[in-house]
Write an enzyme that holds these catalytic residues in place. Sequence first.
Site, PDB file in Angstrom:
ATOM      1  N   SER A 262       1.041  34.953 119.095  1.00 62.84           N
ATOM      2  CA  SER A 262       0.198  35.956 118.430  1.00 62.84           C
ATOM      3  C   SER A 262      -1.248  35.561 118.656  1.00 62.84           C
ATOM      4  CB  SER A 262       0.480  35.966 116.926  1.00 62.84           C
ATOM      5  OG  SER A 262      -0.153  34.862 116.297  1.00 62.84           O
ATOM      6  N   ASP A 263      -2.186  36.462 118.369  1.00 62.02           N
ATOM      7  CA  ASP A 263      -3.565  35.994 118.314  1.00 62.02           C
ATOM      8  C   ASP A 263      -3.779  35.377 116.931  1.00 62.02           C
ATOM      9  OD1 ASP A 263      -6.153  35.349 118.906  1.00 62.02           O
ATOM     10  OD2 ASP A 263      -6.762  37.339 119.554  1.00 62.02           O
ATOM     11  N   TRP A 264      -4.938  34.795 116.761  1.00 60.82           N
ATOM     12  CA  TRP A 264      -5.261  34.043 115.544  1.00 60.82           C
ATOM     13  C   TRP A 264      -5.040  34.928 114.299  1.00 60.82           C
ATOM     14  CZ3 TRP A 264      -7.736  29.040 115.268  1.00 60.82           C
ATOM     15  CH2 TRP A 264      -8.178  28.689 113.998  1.00 60.82           C
ATOM     16  N   GLY A 265      -3.993  34.638 113.572  1.00 61.41           N
ATOM     17  CA  GLY A 265      -3.749  35.389 112.327  1.00 61.41           C
ATOM     18  C   GLY A 265      -3.288  36.821 112.540  1.00 61.41           C
TER      19      GLY A 265
END
Length: 731
Positions: A262-265
Site C-alpha cells: 500500500s502507500d503510506w497509510g
Amino acid sequence: MLSDQKEPAKADRVNALIAEMSLGEKVGQMVQVSSDDGTLTDTLRDNIRGGRIGSVLNQVNPDVVAEMQRIARDESRLGIPLLIGRDVIHGFNTVLPIPLGQAASWNRELVQKGARYSAMEAASRGVNWTFAPMLDVSRDPRWGRIAESLGEDPYLASELGAAMVRGFQTDDLTQADSILSCAKHFAGYGATESGRDYNSANIPDTELHNTYFPPFQAALAAGVQSVMTSFSDVNGEPPTASVWLLRKILREKWGFPGFVVSDWGSINELVSHGVAENDCEAAQLAVNAGVNMDMVSNVYASYLQDLVEQGIIDEAWIDEMVAQILGVKFKLGLFEASLDTVDSRLPTENHLNMARQLALESVVLLKNDQDLLPLDIESSQTIAVIGPLADDGYEQMGTWVFDGDAELSQTVLDALKDSHGNSTTVRHVRALDTTRSYDAREFDHARTAARESDVVLLVLGEESILSGEAHCRSDIRLPGAQEALIEAIVECGKPIVLVIMAGRPLVLDAIVDKVDAILFAWHPGSMGGPAIVDLLFGDAVPSGKLPITFPRAVGQIPIFYSHRNTGRPPSKDTVTHVDDIEARASQTSIGNQSFHLDVDPSPQYCFGYGLSYTEFEYSELTLQPLRVKAGSQVEIDVCVTNTGSREGEEIVQLYTRDPVASLARPIRELKDFCRIKLAPGERRHIHFSLPTDILAFFDRDGRKRLEPGRFQLWVGGSSEADLIADFELVG
Ligand code: BGC
C-alpha cells in the site's frame, strides 16, 4: 501454494516455510513499519524477534539495519530476513536531476546507469528495496509530484521507467548491490483533479489502458517485483481496495508475480475515502483486493488474524499473499545474504561524473536569441550572477532527497569560479533571499552588478519545497518577486541569460520576451553547477528535450501534445482574441472552434522541444513496405544532417497517427526515439523498425485493437516535426 516454473526450488522453499508458519507469523510478513531515527527501539527489536514485522522503511543507519537483519535471521523463530525500504527517487547521497529532468535526457542508458549507481549507494546502507520509479503519467504541472514523474507521455515514461527498474535490480537480484524496485503509484495518481495532491482522479477506462497503464506494463516486462498502490480514488474506487486493478488487471491479465504494497497509510485512508466503515473493514477490503503489505497503517497487524479466525478471510488467501512476499525475499537472496555490517561507501568520482552527465543532458535550451549562448569568453569578461538559486547547494537538489548530501552539491557560482575564475570577473548578488521572497531591498545591488557587467546570468526558479508530495501550486509562474527582479535587470540593458531550476514546467509567458536566452535546468542535483557552466561556455552543447508541454497560461491545463483532434480543432488563422470582439457581437456557432479567447491555443513550448547550439535538418524519410501486414514491421529510414558549425547531439523522435479509427485517436503519439551525435556538416541515415503491434490501442473493455487503414508517421526533433510519410496497415 506458490508455483514458479522458472524457479521451482525457490517456490518449494517458500511453500515449506509457509507450512511452518503460524497465522501470526504470516500476518507479520504483511506488516511494514517505519523507523527513521537511526536507533533500534526495544519494541521494534521485540517485534522483529517475534516475527511480527516483514519490512521496515526509512532506516538507513547501516549498523542498525545489520542488527535488525541479524535479529530477524538469528533470533526470530523462522529466521525470515527483512525488506528494508527507502525512497531512492533521484539518487541517494549523490543527487541526480529530478526524474522529470532525467526524462528530458531521453537517454535510456544514462538513466539506467543513474539508477544503478543510486542502488549501489543505497545498498551500502543496508537498503534492499526502493520505492521507485514513479510511473504516473501526468499532464498537470500544478501537481507537485510531477517532479517525480517521467512526464506526460506513456511511451517515454515506459522506456525510462523500465531503464530505472533495470538499473536498480540488474538482471541478478541476489547481487549485494542490487535492490528491489517498486513501480508506483498504481494507478492513475497523475490525473489527480486540478493538480491537487491526493485529489480524486476521473479516468475513462480507455485512458487507463492507453495512457496510464503502459509504463507499469513496461516495468513488469523489465522484471519489477513490487508495485505500490496510489492514494487517489480512481472513478470513485481507491486502488488500495480495487479488485479490478490489483487482481483482474495486475495479476490475472498481466501475470505480475511479485507483491503489492500500500502507500503510506493508504489502507486506513479507505475509511476517509468513504468505502470502509472502519479500520477493520479497510483491512478486509485491502487484503481482499490483493494488497500484500500494509505500509504503516497498522491495520493488518491489528485485524488480519481476527478476520481469519472469524472465517471472514480464508487463510489460504493469506498464504498466497505471504508466498508472494517470501518469493521476492528469496529472489533477492536475503536468506543467504551476509549479515556483516554493510560497508557504507562514499560516492566515488564516477558517481559525481555520472550525475554531471545526467544533469547536462537534462537541461533544455528553450531560447537563444542572436546565439547569445554559448558565451564568448572575450566579450563576457565580467559576469553578474544574480538570483536566489545561483549559489544554493541545498535547493538545487530538488524534492524528496532524504539522503542527499548537500555538501556534495556544486552550485553555478562554485563552478563558474572554479572553471572561469581566472579569465572572468564574477559579481554575485543573491537579490532575493528565497524564490518566494518579495523583499526587493537588494534589487539596487543587483542592478549595479548588472550595469558593471558584460552579461547577466539570472539563476531563478522554485525552491525544492515548492514541488513534490503535497506541494502543489495553482499559479505556476516564477514565485515571489522574481518576475519583478527580471524587469529590474532588463532596465540595465545588458544581455540576459536566464537559468531556471524548478520542479515542474512554469508559465513563462510574461518573461520569455524579456531575456535573451533560457536554460531550463529542472532541479539538477549535486552536479547541476558544473553541468550548467559547461553549457554556458560551450564546453558542452545542450541536448535535452522537453518530456512535458509548457503551457502559456494555467487556464490551458491540461495541455499535452497527444490530445485528440476534436470536431472543431482550432486553426491558426481563425483564432479570435478577446480584445478583438466587438461590443454586442452576436452569438453564433458558425465558425466556432476549440480555443480560449484570451490565449493562443498552442503551448509555450511543445513536448519534445529543445534547442541546440547547432541545427539539425531532416530529409529523405522513406518507409518499407508501404503496405504492411499486421504482425510484421515498418522499416523507416531518415537522413539527419548537422547543418551548423558545432558538434551536437540530437534526439530523433518518431510519431504516428491513426487518422481514422473506431475511437478517435491522438493527433500524434511518440513511438520511438534515439540520441545521435553529429559532427558539423555530418549526415547520417537513421533507421527505426516499427512493429505493427505498437499501433494498437485499447477499447473501452480493455481489448487491444489493431485496426487496418492508413497511418501517418513523422520523424523530427519535436512533437511538431513536419517531415511526414504514410503507410497502410493491412489485416
Ligand atoms: C509516498 C510514496 C512513498 C512513501 C514512502 C508516501 O507518502 O506517496 O511515494 O514511497 O510515502 O516514503
